[in-house]
Design an enzyme around this catalytic site. Structure first.
Site, PDB file in Angstrom:
ATOM      1  CB  THR A 149      -0.974   0.058   1.199  1.00 12.15           C
ATOM      2  OG1 THR A 149      -0.279  -0.301   2.370  1.00 12.15           O
ATOM      3  CG2 THR A 149      -2.146  -0.870   0.989  1.00 12.15           C
ATOM      4  NE  ARG A 175      -8.942 -10.467   2.544  1.00 10.25           N
ATOM      5  CZ  ARG A 175      -9.840 -11.430   2.395  1.00 10.25           C
ATOM      6  NH1 ARG A 175     -10.968 -11.391   3.047  1.00 10.25           N
ATOM      7  NH2 ARG A 175      -9.626 -12.430   1.588  1.00 10.25           N
ATOM      8  CD  GLN A 224      -1.366 -12.678   2.906  1.00  7.62           C
ATOM      9  OE1 GLN A 224      -1.920 -11.591   2.906  1.00  7.62           O
ATOM     10  NE2 GLN A 224      -1.648 -13.602   3.795  1.00  7.62           N
ATOM     11  CB  CYS A 234       0.215 -20.126 -31.114  1.00 11.21           C
ATOM     12  SG  CYS A 234      -0.588 -20.473 -29.523  1.00 11.21           S
ATOM     13  CB  THR A 290      -1.131  -9.533   6.723  1.00  8.71           C
ATOM     14  OG1 THR A 290      -2.230 -10.437   6.767  1.00  8.71           O
ATOM     15  CG2 THR A 290      -0.048 -10.003   7.668  1.00  8.71           C
ATOM     16  CG  HIS A 311      -2.170 -15.039  -3.007  1.00  8.97           C
ATOM     17  ND1 HIS A 311      -2.776 -16.228  -2.683  1.00  8.97           N
ATOM     18  CD2 HIS A 311      -2.263 -14.271  -1.888  1.00  8.97           C
ATOM     19  CE1 HIS A 311      -3.213 -16.177  -1.430  1.00  8.97           C
ATOM     20  NE2 HIS A 311      -2.897 -15.002  -0.933  1.00  8.97           N
ATOM     21  CB  CYS A 357       0.664 -19.266 -24.798  1.00  9.87           C
ATOM     22  SG  CYS A 357      -0.469 -20.054 -25.967  1.00  9.87           S
TER      23      CYS A 357
END
Ligand code: ZN
Length: 242
Positions: free
Chosen positions: A27, A35, A102, A153, A191, A120, A128
Site C-alpha cells: 500500500t 482487505r 501474499q 499462436c 496483514t 498468490h 500461453c
C-alpha cells in the site's frame, strides 16, 4: 523502551529472519489493500475476487477476468518502497533468509530480493495455454482496453495469479512453511492475518521473536514479542543493521 529501538535490537541479534508480508506492504507503493476499508473486497463487484481468480472463471469468462485484472490487479507504474529495499539489503547481509508474500506485484524482486515465496503468484509471469510461450507483464499490459491477451499462436494467455496449478502452489507453500519453521525471528507485516492459507503459516513458527508490524490493529490475538501499529516501510526505514 522505544519500539523502534527494541526492533533494532531484536533484528540485530537475529541470525535468520523470515518476513511474511500482506497487502499492507504494497500500500505504501500505492497498491490498494485488498482487505482495508477502501480495499478491493469492499468495492462493489458482482463476483468476489477469489472467484474471479479461479481457474474455471478464467476459462469461462476470460474477458471479464481481464477487465478486472487490468482495472484492479496489474499496475506497472508502482515502485518498491522502503520496506522492500531494506529487506533486500538485509538478505545480502545474510540476515533475511526468505520473504513470504501474499502480493502479486513482484516488488520484492524489483528491489533486489532473491528468495521470495509468492503465495498468490505474480503478474510478471504469464504463459500461453496452448504453446506455453512466456509473456512478461509489459507484454500483457499492451492488451489493456484491447480485449483478451492472446498468443501469436492464437492461444489464451494466462497470468500466474490464476489459481489452477495445485502442485506448484503446494510446493511454494511447503517452502514457506519450512522457512518459517526454521527461522529465529518472524516479521509478520501489513496483514490482518485473516487470509487463508497464509493465516495458518504463522502457526509453524517455533523461533524466538514474533514481530507484528501493521498500520491497523489486527483482529486476531497473537502472542507477539513486539507489535508496532505503524506503516511497514516507515518502520523498517528507521532500522539500520550491520
Ligand atoms: Zn501460444
Amino acid at each position: 523502551m522505544d519500539k523502534i529501538k527494541q526492533l533494532q535490537e531484536i533484528l540485530q541479534n537475529s541470525k535468520s529472519i523470515v518476513f511474511f508480508g500482506g497487502a499492507g506492504v504494497s500500500t505504501e507503493s500505492g497498491i490498494p489493500d485488498f482487505r482495508s476499508k477502501d480495499g478491493l473486497y469492499n468495492q462493489k463487484s458482482d463476483v468476489p475476487p477469489e472467484v474471479i481468480l479461479s481457474h474455471d472463471y478464467f476459462i469461462n469468462h476470460p474477458d471479464k477476468f481481464y477487465q478486472y485484472y487490468f482495472a484492479k490487479m496489474i499496475d506497472l507504474s508502482i515502485k518498491p518502497n522502503a520496506a522492500h529495499y531494506q529487506l533486500a539489503k538485509w538478505e545480502k547481509l545474510g540476515k533475511v533468509k526468505a520473504i513470504v508474500t501474499q502480493n502479486i506485484d513482484g516488488l520484492h524482486q524489483l528491489a533486489g530480493s532473491k528468495t521470495v515465496y509468492e503465495l498468490h503468484g505474480s503478474v510478471h509471469r504469464n504463459h500461453c495455454m496452448k504453446c506455453n510461450k512466456f509473456y512478461t507483464s509489459a507484454d500483457i499490459i499492451k492488451f489493456k482496453n484491447k480485449g483478451v491477451p492472446r498468443c501469436s499462436c492464437g492461444g489464451l494467455i494466462k497470468p500466474d495469479v490464476v489459481v489452477d496449478n495445485v502442485e506448484d502452489a503446494d510446493c511454494i507453500f511447503s517452502d514457506a512453511v519450512s522457512a518459517i519453521a526454521n527461522c529465529d525471528t518472524l516479521i509478520v507485516a501489513g496483514t490482518s492475518l485473516t487470509v487463508y492459507p497464509a493465516s495458518g503459516l504463522i502457526d509453524y513458527f517455533r523461533g524466538k521473536n514474533l514481530i507484528l508490524i501493521n498500520r491497523d490493529k489486527t483482529e486476531r490475538s497473537v502472542n507477539t514479542t513486539l507489535t508496532i501499529n505503524e506503516p511497514v516501510g516507515k518502520t523498517l526505514a528507521q532500522i539500520e543493521l550491520k
